[in-house]
Design a protein around this motif. Structure first.
Motif, PDB file in Angstrom:
ATOM      1  N   UNK A  53     -36.131  97.552 151.268  1.00  0.00           N
ATOM      2  CA  UNK A  53     -37.305  98.373 151.545  1.00  0.00           C
ATOM      3  C   UNK A  53     -36.847  99.679 152.167  1.00  0.00           C
ATOM      4  N   UNK A  54     -37.327 100.771 151.594  1.00  0.00           N
ATOM      5  CA  UNK A  54     -37.000 102.088 152.106  1.00  0.00           C
ATOM      6  C   UNK A  54     -38.250 102.773 152.609  1.00  0.00           C
ATOM      7  N   UNK A  55     -38.022 103.872 153.294  1.00  0.00           N
ATOM      8  CA  UNK A  55     -39.142 104.672 153.787  1.00  0.00           C
ATOM      9  C   UNK A  55     -38.767 106.137 153.646  1.00  0.00           C
ATOM     10  N   UNK A  56     -39.777 106.938 153.430  1.00  0.00           N
ATOM     11  CA  UNK A  56     -39.569 108.377 153.394  1.00  0.00           C
ATOM     12  C   UNK A  56     -40.640 109.021 154.253  1.00  0.00           C
ATOM     13  N   UNK A  57     -40.260 110.104 154.905  1.00  0.00           N
ATOM     14  CA  UNK A  57     -41.227 110.809 155.748  1.00  0.00           C
ATOM     15  C   UNK A  57     -41.462 112.229 155.237  1.00  0.00           C
ATOM     16  N   UNK A  58     -41.165 112.449 153.978  1.00  0.00           N
ATOM     17  CA  UNK A  58     -41.381 113.755 153.357  1.00  0.00           C
ATOM     18  C   UNK A  58     -42.802 113.829 152.829  1.00  0.00           C
ATOM     19  N   UNK A  59     -43.641 114.577 153.537  1.00  0.00           N
ATOM     20  CA  UNK A  59     -45.035 114.701 153.110  1.00  0.00           C
ATOM     21  C   UNK A  59     -45.102 115.532 151.848  1.00  0.00           C
ATOM     22  N   UNK A  60     -46.005 115.282 150.932  1.00  0.00           N
ATOM     23  CA  UNK A  60     -47.096 114.317 151.061  1.00  0.00           C
ATOM     24  C   UNK A  60     -46.706 112.911 150.624  1.00  0.00           C
ATOM     25  N   UNK A  61     -45.469 112.721 150.200  1.00  0.00           N
ATOM     26  CA  UNK A  61     -45.034 111.397 149.731  1.00  0.00           C
ATOM     27  C   UNK A  61     -44.324 110.642 150.834  1.00  0.00           C
ATOM     28  N   UNK A  62     -45.040 110.288 151.894  1.00  0.00           N
ATOM     29  CA  UNK A  62     -44.422 109.517 152.965  1.00  0.00           C
ATOM     30  C   UNK A  62     -44.917 108.079 152.902  1.00  0.00           C
ATOM     31  N   UNK A  63     -44.059 107.172 153.313  1.00  0.00           N
ATOM     32  CA  UNK A  63     -44.451 105.779 153.314  1.00  0.00           C
ATOM     33  C   UNK A  63     -43.301 104.855 152.958  1.00  0.00           C
ATOM     34  N   UNK A  64     -43.651 103.603 152.727  1.00  0.00           N
ATOM     35  CA  UNK A  64     -42.685 102.544 152.434  1.00  0.00           C
ATOM     36  C   UNK A  64     -42.693 102.194 150.946  1.00  0.00           C
ATOM     37  N   UNK A  65     -41.538 101.754 150.454  1.00  0.00           N
ATOM     38  CA  UNK A  65     -41.400 101.384 149.044  1.00  0.00           C
ATOM     39  C   UNK A  65     -40.227 100.430 148.878  1.00  0.00           C
TER      40      UNK A  65
END
Length: 101
Positions: A53-65
């Motif tokens: 599971x990864x996460x990104x905090x680059x808006x607007x595509x932030x979240x877990x995947x």
């Protein structure tokens, strides 16, 4: 160790691939749990169950995947590596700062 019901539920809510990560607030809304509980379950899924599971905090595509390739792996590792470096520097300064009083 098998996934419990909550872990299974959260894992099903995570999209495969980093194109449309699911934000924490959306996971909170979908599960009815608070953010702390969602993050704790994600931690268990990664550390105990070895789920990619990864996460990104680059808006607007932030979240877990769920990580599906090496590019997504690197995308997920970059902020973790940066955070580790910042925390290490902070710890070094705190441990070496002269105390007054």
């Amino acid at each position: 160790m098998r996934l419990d019901q909550e872990e299974q539920q959260l894992l099903r809510l995570l999209p495969h691939g980093g194109n449309h990560p699911r934000p924490l607030r959306e996971l909170v809304k979908l599960t009815g749990w608070n953010g702390r509980k969602v993050r704790a379950i994600i931690y268990r899924l990664i550390v105990v169950h070895h789920q990619p599971i990864g996460a990104t905090n680059q808006k607007p595509r932030n979240g877990y995947f769920i990580i599906t390739n090496d590019q997504e792996r690197q995308q997920a590792l970059a902020p973790l590596t940066s955070q580790i470096q910042m925390m290490t520097k902070r710890a070094q300064v705190i441990s070496s700062t002269e105390l007054k009083g």
